[in-house]
Scaffold this active site. Structure first.
Site, short mmCIF file in Angstrom:
data_model
loop_
_atom_site.label_atom_id
_atom_site.label_comp_id
_atom_site.label_asym_id
_atom_site.label_seq_id
_atom_site.Cartn_x
_atom_site.Cartn_y
_atom_site.Cartn_z
N LEU A 20 39.99 37.79 31.45
CA LEU A 20 41.19 37.21 30.81
C LEU A 20 42.45 38.02 31.11
CD1 LEU A 20 39.76 36.06 27.36
CD2 LEU A 20 40.37 34.64 29.32
N GLY A 21 42.32 39.09 31.86
CA GLY A 21 43.48 39.92 32.19
C GLY A 21 44.25 39.37 33.39
N GLY A 108 37.98 47.45 40.85
CA GLY A 108 39.42 47.45 41.12
C GLY A 108 40.18 48.22 40.06
N THR A 110 41.69 51.04 37.91
CA THR A 110 42.09 52.40 38.27
C THR A 110 41.90 53.33 37.06
OG1 THR A 110 44.36 51.77 37.77
CG2 THR A 110 43.69 51.70 40.08
N HIS A 164 55.46 50.66 38.87
CA HIS A 164 54.61 49.57 38.39
C HIS A 164 55.21 48.92 37.15
CE1 HIS A 164 51.58 51.47 41.00
NE2 HIS A 164 50.93 50.31 40.95
N LYS A 168 51.12 48.74 32.66
CA LYS A 168 50.07 49.52 33.33
C LYS A 168 49.67 50.70 32.44
CE LYS A 168 48.93 51.81 37.70
NZ LYS A 168 47.60 51.23 37.79
N THR A 175 46.42 54.33 43.51
CA THR A 175 46.88 54.31 44.91
C THR A 175 47.62 55.60 45.24
OG1 THR A 175 47.14 51.93 44.71
CG2 THR A 175 48.22 52.99 46.60
N1 NAD Z 1 42.69 47.72 42.84
C1 NAD Z 1 43.80 47.00 42.87
O1 NAD Z 1 44.23 46.50 43.93
C2 NAD Z 1 44.55 46.76 41.58
C3 NAD Z 1 45.69 45.95 41.56
C4 NAD Z 1 46.31 45.74 40.33
C5 NAD Z 1 45.80 46.31 39.17
N2 NAD Z 1 44.70 47.11 39.26
C6 NAD Z 1 44.06 47.71 38.07
O2 NAD Z 1 43.23 46.72 37.47
C7 NAD Z 1 43.08 47.01 36.07
C8 NAD Z 1 43.40 45.76 35.27
O3 NAD Z 1 44.78 45.47 35.40
P1 NAD Z 1 45.43 44.20 34.68
O4 NAD Z 1 46.88 44.25 34.96
O5 NAD Z 1 44.65 42.97 35.01
O6 NAD Z 1 45.17 44.59 33.13
P2 NAD Z 1 45.12 43.60 31.88
O7 NAD Z 1 45.42 44.44 30.69
O8 NAD Z 1 45.94 42.39 32.14
O9 NAD Z 1 43.58 43.14 31.83
C9 NAD Z 1 42.51 43.95 31.44
C10 NAD Z 1 41.48 43.06 30.77
O10 NAD Z 1 40.28 43.83 30.55
C11 NAD Z 1 39.75 43.41 29.32
N3 NAD Z 1 38.80 44.41 28.81
C12 NAD Z 1 39.01 45.39 27.89
N4 NAD Z 1 37.85 46.07 27.68
C13 NAD Z 1 36.92 45.50 28.48
C14 NAD Z 1 35.54 45.75 28.70
N5 NAD Z 1 34.86 46.72 28.03
N6 NAD Z 1 34.87 44.98 29.59
C15 NAD Z 1 35.51 43.99 30.27
N7 NAD Z 1 36.82 43.69 30.08
C16 NAD Z 1 37.52 44.46 29.21
C17 NAD Z 1 40.96 43.20 28.43
O11 NAD Z 1 40.64 42.37 27.30
C18 NAD Z 1 41.92 42.52 29.41
O12 NAD Z 1 41.78 41.10 29.37
C19 NAD Z 1 44.01 48.21 35.80
O13 NAD Z 1 43.26 49.39 35.84
C20 NAD Z 1 44.99 48.17 36.98
O14 NAD Z 1 45.54 49.42 37.27
C21 NAD Z 1 44.07 47.34 40.43
#
Ligand code: NAD
Length: 258
Positions: A20-21, A108, A110, A164, A168, A175
């Site tokens: 849902l994120g 993915g 971080t 960012h 975040k 990265t």
């Molecule tokens: N690797 C990449 O290319 C990349 C790119 C962008 C963001 N990111 C990283 O991805 C992560 C998510 O970013 P976002 O912007 O989608 O965050 P977000 O806050 O929009 O989404 C995170 C989601 O995880 C859920 N969550 C919380 N606890 C959980 C659990 N125990 N199990 C499963 N889900 C759980 C939350 O309810 C939320 O819906 C961050 O760490 C961000 O830095 C990585």
């Protein structure tokens, strides 16, 4: 699995954690849109009462069982690969559970520390379950890190500015930390022990951006990458999902599968 999804038996079965994120919901759509993949589960504590396997409309073209925890999802639905885009607090335990259930993981999220990575390396190696951790799935970001490593061979002063969106949770970004590691390792090979400072900017309106600035005698070199939207990460995520099962143990960085 919805009846439509359950007929797609020849496809790689993918679960998305953090569905849902921002990143998770984009990943659900990218998985469902790929002809070789099928979304068999969506995991997010925010599903609340719906998180007991209820067939849910996530706007991906077919309904998907939703779960409030990775444990419940892995116990009740089939997966060949889990993609985790959860939170820095949740990612380590989620990955541990996937390894225990013998399901390959694409991480993915971080915020994993060197100690966390060492532990996951040991667990994935012992269990023979591959884990790919990629702090950045954007092709341009991978190139930015490679160019920075090249520049480090010739320029011995560098600072990183990572910018960012203000929601975040971790700083500095994964990265930036991986870029710093690559530059410092390159310098170390040349006998130079020196740290690369990282500056973190968090502002509304931004997505994910980084500048790697080298300074030399009377010159600077700036390598800049901008992710303008979250779709920029999806070709890398889909590729990682398709290739992760060919890996052994823990692998860090998308460049290892390109
Ligand atoms: N690797 C990449 O290319 C990349 C790119 C962008 C963001 N990111 C990283 O991805 C992560 C998510 O970013 P976002 O912007 O989608 O965050 P977000 O806050 O929009 O989404 C995170 C989601 O995880 C859920 N969550 C919380 N606890 C959980 C659990 N125990 N199990 C499963 N889900 C759980 C939350 O309810 C939320 O819906 C961050 O760490 C961000 O830095 C990585």
């Amino acid at each position: 699995m919805s009846s439509e999804a359950s007929q797609r038996t020849d496809r790689l079965k993918v679960m998305v954690s953090g569905a849902l994120g921002r990143m998770g919901s984009t990943t659900c759509k990218a998985v469902a849109a790929d002809a070789e993949l099928v979304l068999t589960g969506a995991v997010d504590p925010a599903f609340g009462a719906h998180g007991a396997g209820v067939q849910t409309d996530l706007g991906v073209g077919y309904r998907v069982p939703s779960y409030a925890s990775i444990e419940a999802a892995l116990t009740n639905a089939e997966a060949d690969v889990v993609v985790d885009f959860s939170t820095p607090d949740a990612v380590k335990q989620n990955t541990r559970l996937c390894i225990q259930h013998r399901v390959a993981v694409v991480v993915g999220t971080t915020g994993l520390s060197p100690g966390d990575l060492a532990e996951l390396d040991r667990l994935s190696g012992e269990a023979g379950v591959p884990v790919l951790v990629a702090p950045n799935f954007a092709m341009g970001a991978v190139l930015m890190m490679q160019f920075a490593e090249m520049a480090a061979k010739h320029l011995k002063a560098c600072e990183i500015v990572e910018l960012h969106h203000d929601a975040k949770l971790d700083a500095p970004s994964g990265t930036a930390r991986l870029t710093r590691l690559r530059i410092e390792d390159s310098w170390r090979e040349d006998g130079l022990e020196k740290e690369v400072p990282i500056h973190s900017v968090r502002l509304p309106g931004l997505v994910a951006h980084q500048e790697v600035i080298f300074g030399g005698m009377g010159e600077t070199l700036t390598i800049r990458h901008d992710s303008l939207n979250r779709e920029s990460f999806m070709p890398g995520v889909v590729l990682a999902v398709k290739r992760v099962r060919d890996l052994q143990g823990l692998v860090v960085g998308l460049e290892n599968i390109l």
